[in-house]
Design a protein around this motif. Structure first.
Motif, PDB file in Angstrom:
ATOM      1  N   PHE A  91       0.816  -1.206   0.000  1.00 21.15           N
ATOM      2  CA  PHE A  91       0.000   0.000   0.000  1.00 21.15           C
ATOM      3  C   PHE A  91       0.851   1.259   0.000  1.00 21.15           C
ATOM      4  N   GLN A  92       0.438   2.221  -0.801  1.00 18.85           N
ATOM      5  CA  GLN A  92       1.162   3.476  -0.968  1.00 18.85           C
ATOM      6  C   GLN A  92       1.211   4.282   0.325  1.00 18.85           C
ATOM      7  N   LYS A  93       0.097   4.426   0.997  1.00 19.21           N
ATOM      8  CA  LYS A  93       0.019   5.307   2.171  1.00 19.21           C
ATOM      9  C   LYS A  93       0.930   4.843   3.308  1.00 19.21           C
ATOM     10  N   THR A  94       0.946   3.549   3.575  1.00 20.13           N
ATOM     11  CA  THR A  94       1.725   3.036   4.710  1.00 20.13           C
ATOM     12  C   THR A  94       3.112   2.544   4.303  1.00 20.13           C
ATOM     13  N   GLY A  95       3.282   2.235   3.028  1.00 21.31           N
ATOM     14  CA  GLY A  95       4.540   1.656   2.573  1.00 21.31           C
ATOM     15  C   GLY A  95       4.710   0.207   3.002  1.00 21.31           C
ATOM     16  N   LYS A  96       3.659  -0.397   3.538  1.00 21.89           N
ATOM     17  CA  LYS A  96       3.716  -1.774   4.031  1.00 21.89           C
ATOM     18  C   LYS A  96       2.938  -2.716   3.124  1.00 21.89           C
ATOM     19  N   CYS A  97       3.280  -3.993   3.238  1.00 20.62           N
ATOM     20  CA  CYS A  97       2.620  -5.034   2.453  1.00 20.62           C
ATOM     21  C   CYS A  97       1.900  -5.996   3.394  1.00 20.62           C
ATOM     22  N   ASN A  98       0.796  -6.573   2.902  1.00 16.62           N
ATOM     23  CA  ASN A  98       0.123  -7.595   3.707  1.00 16.62           C
ATOM     24  C   ASN A  98       0.869  -8.923   3.551  1.00 16.62           C
ATOM     25  N   GLY A  99       0.385  -9.983   4.200  1.00 17.63           N
ATOM     26  CA  GLY A  99       1.041 -11.290   4.132  1.00 17.63           C
ATOM     27  C   GLY A  99       0.894 -11.952   2.767  1.00 17.63           C
ATOM     28  N   TRP A 100       1.772 -12.893   2.501  1.00 17.63           N
ATOM     29  CA  TRP A 100       1.727 -13.645   1.246  1.00 17.63           C
ATOM     30  C   TRP A 100       0.509 -14.567   1.237  1.00 17.63           C
ATOM     31  N   LYS A 101      -0.132 -14.661   0.069  1.00 20.75           N
ATOM     32  CA  LYS A 101      -1.317 -15.507  -0.109  1.00 20.75           C
ATOM     33  C   LYS A 101      -1.165 -16.328  -1.377  1.00 20.75           C
ATOM     34  N   LYS A 102      -1.707 -17.529  -1.367  1.00 25.62           N
ATOM     35  CA  LYS A 102      -1.646 -18.407  -2.537  1.00 25.62           C
ATOM     36  C   LYS A 102      -2.803 -18.077  -3.472  1.00 25.62           C
ATOM     37  N   ALA A 103      -2.493 -17.828  -4.727  1.00 21.82           N
ATOM     38  CA  ALA A 103      -3.500 -17.611  -5.765  1.00 21.82           C
ATOM     39  C   ALA A 103      -3.412 -18.801  -6.727  1.00 21.82           C
ATOM     40  N   ARG A 104      -4.502 -19.498  -6.890  1.00 20.01           N
ATOM     41  CA  ARG A 104      -4.545 -20.703  -7.735  1.00 20.01           C
ATOM     42  C   ARG A 104      -4.979 -20.363  -9.156  1.00 20.01           C
ATOM     43  N   LYS A 105      -4.366 -21.019 -10.100  1.00 15.71           N
ATOM     44  CA  LYS A 105      -4.657 -20.844 -11.523  1.00 15.71           C
ATOM     45  C   LYS A 105      -6.162 -20.933 -11.793  1.00 15.71           C
ATOM     46  N   GLY A 106      -6.696 -19.899 -12.488  1.00 10.94           N
ATOM     47  CA  GLY A 106      -8.075 -19.917 -12.945  1.00 10.94           C
ATOM     48  C   GLY A 106      -9.137 -19.688 -11.882  1.00 10.94           C
ATOM     49  N   GLN A 107      -8.737 -19.365 -10.646  1.00  6.60           N
ATOM     50  CA  GLN A 107      -9.701 -19.127  -9.568  1.00  6.60           C
ATOM     51  C   GLN A 107      -9.497 -17.720  -9.011  1.00  6.60           C
ATOM     52  N   TRP A 108     -10.610 -17.070  -8.654  1.00  5.02           N
ATOM     53  CA  TRP A 108     -10.485 -15.756  -8.035  1.00  5.02           C
ATOM     54  C   TRP A 108      -9.876 -15.900  -6.652  1.00  5.02           C
ATOM     55  N   ALA A 109      -8.915 -15.057  -6.344  1.00  6.14           N
ATOM     56  CA  ALA A 109      -8.252 -15.042  -5.041  1.00  6.14           C
ATOM     57  C   ALA A 109      -8.303 -13.625  -4.489  1.00  6.14           C
ATOM     58  N   LEU A 110      -8.399 -13.513  -3.181  1.00  7.99           N
ATOM     59  CA  LEU A 110      -8.379 -12.212  -2.514  1.00  7.99           C
ATOM     60  C   LEU A 110      -6.934 -11.814  -2.231  1.00  7.99           C
ATOM     61  N   ALA A 111      -6.488 -10.742  -2.861  1.00  8.22           N
ATOM     62  CA  ALA A 111      -5.147 -10.237  -2.589  1.00  8.22           C
ATOM     63  C   ALA A 111      -5.174  -9.294  -1.392  1.00  8.22           C
ATOM     64  N   ALA A 112      -6.305  -8.623  -1.170  1.00  7.07           N
ATOM     65  CA  ALA A 112      -6.506  -7.752  -0.007  1.00  7.07           C
ATOM     66  C   ALA A 112      -8.008  -7.573   0.193  1.00  7.07           C
TER      67      ALA A 112
END
Length: 137
Positions: A91-112
Motif C-alpha cells: 500500500f502506498q500510504k503506509t509503505g507496508k505489504c500484507n502477508g503472502w497468499k496463494k493464488a490458484r490458476k483460474g480461480q479468483w483469489a483475494l489479494a486484499a
C-alpha cells in the motif's frame, strides 16, 4: 387417410403449446445482495501483465514506481492468475505489504480485503517470473 392426419394434427398442437409454455416462462431475477456485488466487481475485471522481477526482486504490477487505485466497484482486490502464484498487496500510504497468499490458476483469489476506495496499491508476485491474468479492484 384420416387416421394419419390426426396424429400429425395432435403433434402440431402439442408442439405449439410447448413453444408457448417456454415463451411465457418467467425470467430469473438478477442476483442481489453479496452475490450481485461480487458479480459487478468481477465484471469490472481487466487483464494484467506484471513487470518481471530480477536480481532478487519480485515481479510486480502495475509497474516499477507505479500504483493502481481502488475503485468503488469492489471492496477487495481480487486476482485470477493464469498460473499458480504467491502474491501480496503493498500500500502506498503506509509503505507496508500484507502477508503472502496463494493464488490458484483460474480461480479468483483475494489479494486484499476491505480496502477503501481510492487506496493506492501494487501487487507483488513471489519470484521474478511475470504474472498474467485478471484483476478486479
Amino acid at each position: 387417410m384420416r387416421t394419419r392426419l390426426v396424429p400429425f394434427a395432435m403433434t402440431a398442437v402439442l408442439l405449439g403449446g410447448g413453444t408457448a409454455a417456454v415463451a411465457t416462462a418467467p425470467a430469473q431475477a438478477a442476483p442481489s445482495g453479496p452475490d450481485a456485488t461480487i458479480q459487478s466487481c468481477y465484471g469490472s475485471a481487466r487483464n494484467y501483465t506484471s513487470a518481471p522481477g530480477g536480481s532478487g526482486s519480485n515481479a510486480h504490477w502495475p509497474g516499477t514506481g507505479k500504483y493502481a487505485y481502488t475503485t468503488a466497484n469492489c471492496n477487495d482486490i481480487n486476482l485470477k492468475v493464469n498460473y499458480d502464484r504467491t502474491v501480496r498487496t503493498c500500500f502506498q500510504k503506509t509503505g507496508k505489504c500484507n502477508g503472502w497468499k496463494k493464488a490458484r490458476k483460474g480461480q479468483w483469489a483475494l489479494a486484499a480485503t476491505d480496502v477503501k476506495t481510492g487506496t493506492g496499491f501494487y501487487i507483488q508476485f513471489k519470484g521474478a517470473n511475470r504474472s498474467t491474468g485478471k484483476i478486479a479492484y
